[in-house]
Design an enzyme around this catalytic site. Structure first.
Site, short mmCIF file in Angstrom:
data_model
loop_
_atom_site.label_atom_id
_atom_site.label_comp_id
_atom_site.label_asym_id
_atom_site.label_seq_id
_atom_site.Cartn_x
_atom_site.Cartn_y
_atom_site.Cartn_z
N ASP A 16 -2.63 4.56 -2.07
CA ASP A 16 -1.74 3.77 -2.86
C ASP A 16 -1.74 4.48 -4.58
OD1 ASP A 16 0.43 2.09 -3.76
OD2 ASP A 16 -0.80 0.06 -3.44
N GLU A 58 4.17 -7.80 -1.18
CA GLU A 58 2.98 -7.57 -1.72
C GLU A 58 2.51 -8.85 -2.63
OE1 GLU A 58 2.91 -4.10 -4.05
OE2 GLU A 58 0.53 -4.17 -4.31
N GLN A 90 11.00 0.32 -8.30
CA GLN A 90 9.96 -0.36 -8.74
C GLN A 90 10.25 -1.76 -9.41
OE1 GLN A 90 5.77 0.40 -9.01
NE2 GLN A 90 6.59 -1.71 -9.02
N HIS A 147 1.04 6.90 -4.81
CA HIS A 147 2.25 6.78 -6.16
C HIS A 147 1.93 8.11 -6.95
CE1 HIS A 147 4.30 2.96 -5.38
NE2 HIS A 147 3.23 2.78 -4.82
N HIS A 149 7.92 -1.49 0.12
CA HIS A 149 6.73 -2.39 -0.44
C HIS A 149 7.17 -3.91 -0.04
CE1 HIS A 149 5.68 1.12 -2.94
NE2 HIS A 149 4.52 0.41 -3.46
N HIS A 160 0.82 6.15 1.86
CA HIS A 160 1.30 5.49 0.87
C HIS A 160 0.69 5.71 -0.30
CE1 HIS A 160 3.07 1.53 -0.63
NE2 HIS A 160 2.55 1.91 -1.58
FE FE2 Z 1 2.60 1.26 -3.62
#
Ligand code: FE2
Length: 424
Positions: free
Chosen positions: A310, A214, A153, A60, A211, A58
């Site tokens: 992440d 969260e 996102q 970005h 996701h 995971h």
């Molecule tokens: Fe993430």
């Protein structure tokens, strides 16, 4: 006959020691005690742990190393981070994304991190992020297996054009269907997004990685919908729930029903300890919640739990160094995985569990698998988690692609000078 490479006298993560690893044509040709043949090249791994490469399930990569652009995250919160990324995304160029991602990949290789799943934001319909990371995926393929997730996102239904952009990203070659149900406008729209995205994955024969929940809101229960849709579409084992932080705050009775449902759906659980401990609990005064999902309970229920990095130096997180042992170190603390067996499970969550979550083929220290591994300046997984030691050799397909000198200090104490091995 000489093998291309032999690693001598290694200790493996499962506790076996005195093991030689013979490599031929990019594969592990043999792995056993005292292999008699010689290697064209040999590595002495006496008192060193040899592990399969680290795996980050995971990340970005479209945002990494962008910290400070166009400004710093002043509140340090998740929501300001998302807003800040929106500002940067509007002006970012493909070249800048590629340059930063390749710089990150160099850092990853030096840390023995050779498999990465990166979410790629598809909220901007220009899809510059997708173009950039597809280029990076191809460029780093000899060294890093990079999987890409089409990640809306700003919300699959909430962001204008995201429904179309996500499908276009998949058409362009992005591997996996993403989502962010807790960020949709309502719980109902979040649930609808889960249904729609699972349907896309089923129709296209793809994996899902969302996701999911969260948040510290105990009523954020999209993982329940994700599990039931996984079963309905026959996607068992191919769906990941990333973060799942709301499970920390949920009612115990509800969780006693939820975890068996997740197990029935064979959900891949991906927790991100560094980011969760930094970003969750921000609305609390004291006591302040940790905001990590229920790692031990999920492992005990037989779910495959892995840990992701992440973020590194981006709008959400100003720390990080592509070191999965740093991630594991935090997991040991926050999930209170302090026992000997606990730490072994954490090490597995950075390697074999993550490989399983990503569906990697040919991964692992076994005869016939890819000759991909890391020699660490530590004697076992417990010491590796404690010291986050130097990756002495990083081997990919039988070739040494990174080597770093061991950390050895020259100490002058008590009137004498001597060397001191950091891992001794
Ligand atoms: Fe993430």
């Amino acid at each position: 006959m000489k093998f291309d490479l032999i690693v001598r006298n290694a200790t493996l993560p499962d506790g076996r020691s005195g093991i030689d690893i013979a490599v031929q044509d990019g594969k592990i040709a043999d792995i056993a005690a005292s292999i008699a043949a010689l290697g064209v090249e040999e590595i002495d791994a006496t008192d060193r742990l040899v592990s399969p490469p680290f795996v980050d399930p995971h990340f970005h990569m479209d945002a990494t190393l962008s910290m400070g652009l166009p400004r710093m995250n002043l509140s340090g919160t998740l929501l300001e981070g998302i807003a800040l990324w929106g500002e940067l995304r509007a002006t970012v160029t493909r070249e800048a994304i590629v340059e930063r991602a390749l710089r990150y990949c160099d850092l990853a290789i030096s840390q023995g991190l050779l498999h990465i799943r990166s979410h790629v934001d598809v909220s901007d319909p220009r899809l510059i992020t997708v173009e950039g990371l597809l280029e990076v995926r191809e460029k780093v393929a000899p060294y890093i297996d990079l999987q890409l997730v089409a990640f809306p996102q700003d919300g699959y239904y909430r962001a204008p054009g995201a429904v179309d952009a996500l499908n276009r990203a998949l058409d362009m070659g992005v591997d996996i269907v993403g989502g962010i149900p807790h960020f949709e406008r309502t719980m109902a729209q979040g649930a609808a997004s889960v249904e729609a995205l699972c349907r896309i994955a089923a129709d296209r024969g793809l994996q899902v990685d969302m996701h999911c929940d969260e948040t510290d809101d105990p009523l954020s229960r999209h993982i329940e919908t994700l599990s039931s849709e996984t079963i309905r579409f026959g996607l068992q084992g191919r769906v990941a729930g990333s973060h799942l932080t709301s499970m920390h705050s949920m009612d115990n009775y509800y969780v006693s029903k939820l975890i068996p449902l997740m197990a029935e759906a064979n959900i891949q659980v991906i927790s991100n300890p560094l980011i969760n401990i930094m970003l969750q609990g921000r609305h609390d005064s004291y006591p302040k919640r940790r905001g990590l999902t229920r790692v031990r309970e999920l492992m005990d229920a037989g779910l495959n739990v892995s840990f992701g990095h992440d973020c590194v130096m981006d709008p959400w997180y100003s720390m990080g160094s592509a070191d999965m042992l740093e991630v594991g170190h935090m997991a040991v603390h926050v999930a209170q995985m302090a026992g000997v067996e606990d730490k072994k499970r954490v090490f597995d969550a950075l390697t074999v569990n993550s490989a399983k979550a990503m569906g990697l083929q040919g991964y692992g220290l076994e005869k016939g698998k890819h000759a991909d591994f890391v020699v660490l300046q530590a004697k076992d997984p417990l010491e590796a988690l404690r010291l986050k030691p130097t990756r002495l050799y990083v081997v990919r397909r039988g070739k040494i692609i990174a080597r770093t000198a061991p950390r050895i200090s020259e100490l002058t104490t008590h009137g004498t000078t001597r060397t001191f091995d950091f891992a001794s």
